[in-house]
Design a protein around this motif. Structure first.
Motif, PDB file in Angstrom:
ATOM      1  N   SER A  38       5.498  -3.326   8.341  1.00 22.75           N
ATOM      2  CA  SER A  38       4.419  -2.832   9.210  1.00 22.75           C
ATOM      3  C   SER A  38       4.591  -3.352  10.623  1.00 22.75           C
ATOM      4  O   SER A  38       3.641  -3.844  11.250  1.00 22.75           O
ATOM      5  CB  SER A  38       3.057  -3.252   8.642  1.00 22.75           C
ATOM      6  OG  SER A  38       2.884  -2.748   7.335  1.00 22.75           O
ATOM      7  N   LYS A  94       4.981  -3.878  14.554  1.00 21.18           N
ATOM      8  CA  LYS A  94       4.221  -3.392  15.700  1.00 21.18           C
ATOM      9  C   LYS A  94       5.031  -3.628  16.976  1.00 21.18           C
ATOM     10  O   LYS A  94       5.869  -4.534  17.013  1.00 21.18           O
ATOM     11  CB  LYS A  94       2.894  -4.139  15.794  1.00 21.18           C
ATOM     12  CG  LYS A  94       2.041  -4.070  14.549  1.00 21.18           C
ATOM     13  CD  LYS A  94       0.795  -4.932  14.692  1.00 21.18           C
ATOM     14  CE  LYS A  94      -0.058  -4.893  13.439  1.00 21.18           C
ATOM     15  NZ  LYS A  94      -1.276  -5.734  13.570  1.00 21.18           N
ATOM     16  N   SER A 142       6.987   2.229  19.926  1.00 21.77           N
ATOM     17  CA  SER A 142       5.682   2.802  19.553  1.00 21.77           C
ATOM     18  C   SER A 142       5.797   4.299  19.298  1.00 21.77           C
ATOM     19  O   SER A 142       6.800   4.917  19.531  1.00 21.77           O
ATOM     20  CB  SER A 142       4.678   2.551  20.675  1.00 21.77           C
ATOM     21  OG  SER A 142       5.149   3.087  21.881  1.00 21.77           O
ATOM     22  N   ARG A 182       2.082  -9.274   6.655  1.00 23.90           N
ATOM     23  CA  ARG A 182       3.128  -8.333   7.074  1.00 23.90           C
ATOM     24  C   ARG A 182       4.524  -8.956   6.952  1.00 23.90           C
ATOM     25  O   ARG A 182       5.479  -8.237   6.670  1.00 23.90           O
ATOM     26  CB  ARG A 182       2.898  -7.898   8.522  1.00 23.90           C
ATOM     27  CG  ARG A 182       1.583  -7.201   8.760  1.00 23.90           C
ATOM     28  CD  ARG A 182       1.516  -6.598  10.170  1.00 23.90           C
ATOM     29  NE  ARG A 182       1.615  -7.599  11.225  1.00 23.90           N
ATOM     30  CZ  ARG A 182       2.571  -7.605  12.159  1.00 23.90           C
ATOM     31  NH1 ARG A 182       3.518  -6.690  12.165  1.00 23.90           N
ATOM     32  NH2 ARG A 182       2.563  -8.551  13.100  1.00 23.90           N
ATOM     33  N   ALA A 225       7.587   1.688  15.068  1.00 27.59           N
ATOM     34  CA  ALA A 225       6.364   1.042  14.601  1.00 27.59           C
ATOM     35  C   ALA A 225       6.063   1.482  13.171  1.00 27.59           C
ATOM     36  O   ALA A 225       6.206   2.656  12.826  1.00 27.59           O
ATOM     37  CB  ALA A 225       5.199   1.374  15.516  1.00 27.59           C
ATOM     38  N   GLU A 277       4.241  -5.171  19.506  1.00 27.95           N
ATOM     39  CA  GLU A 277       4.060  -6.553  19.954  1.00 27.95           C
ATOM     40  C   GLU A 277       4.901  -7.553  19.163  1.00 27.95           C
ATOM     41  O   GLU A 277       4.928  -8.738  19.500  1.00 27.95           O
ATOM     42  CB  GLU A 277       2.578  -6.955  19.909  1.00 27.95           C
ATOM     43  CG  GLU A 277       1.896  -6.688  18.597  1.00 27.95           C
ATOM     44  CD  GLU A 277       1.125  -5.365  18.604  1.00 27.95           C
ATOM     45  OE1 GLU A 277       1.669  -4.344  19.110  1.00 27.95           O
ATOM     46  OE2 GLU A 277      -0.009  -5.352  18.094  1.00 27.95           O
ATOM     47  N   ASP A 278       5.573  -7.107  18.129  1.00 31.65           N
ATOM     48  CA  ASP A 278       6.509  -7.964  17.403  1.00 31.65           C
ATOM     49  C   ASP A 278       7.879  -8.003  18.082  1.00 31.65           C
ATOM     50  O   ASP A 278       8.758  -8.761  17.666  1.00 31.65           O
ATOM     51  CB  ASP A 278       6.691  -7.479  15.964  1.00 31.65           C
ATOM     52  CG  ASP A 278       5.427  -7.597  15.141  1.00 31.65           C
ATOM     53  OD1 ASP A 278       5.140  -6.660  14.373  1.00 31.65           O
ATOM     54  OD2 ASP A 278       4.731  -8.619  15.260  1.00 31.65           O
TER      55      ASP A 278
END
Length: 121
Positions: free
Chosen positions: A85, A87, A121, A67, A14, A89-90
């Motif tokens: 950047s 995350k 994460s 992003r 992340a 959830e990407d």
């Protein structure tokens, strides 16, 4: 016929970055608007970003604005997706898409095979 080959996916923590590439063969690249989509496990494929034939106009899914950056090099028949950047959830399989015409119409004529992006994460 249009062939699209993606590359550049991988595993990243992340906050990290990745750049996806998609090379077109078989047709004149500048005749196509290009897009990126993604599909997470158990979810439907969703639009991420698109770019017109010249690169002068782009559009993005709200959650990736600021992003992700889509760009293209018509001389190399390649479209890129710079992702920063990142995350968790990407995390998804990312697909390249071609839409015939100078602007993105949403009518996908061809899909790439997909490249996996995993964000921890």
């Amino acid at each position: 016929q249009v062939q699209l080959v993606e590359s550049g996916g991988g595993f990243v923590q992340a906050g990290g970055s990745l750049r996806l590439s998609c090379v077109m063969s078989g047709r004149t690249f500048s005749n196509y608007a290009m897009g990126w989509f993604r599909q997470a496990p158990g979810k439907e494929r969703e639009f991420v970003a698109a770019i017109n034939w010249s690169g002068g106009y782009t559009s993005y899914k709200d959650s990736v604005k600021g992003r992700f950056t889509i760009s293209r090099d018509n001389a190399k028949s390649t479209v890129y997706l710079q992702m920063s950047s990142l995350k968790p959830e990407d995390t998804a399989v990312y697909y390249c898409a071609a839409s015939y015409g100078s602007i993105w119409s949403g009518r996908v004529r061809s899909w790439g095979q997909g490249t996996q992006v995993t964000v921890s994460s």
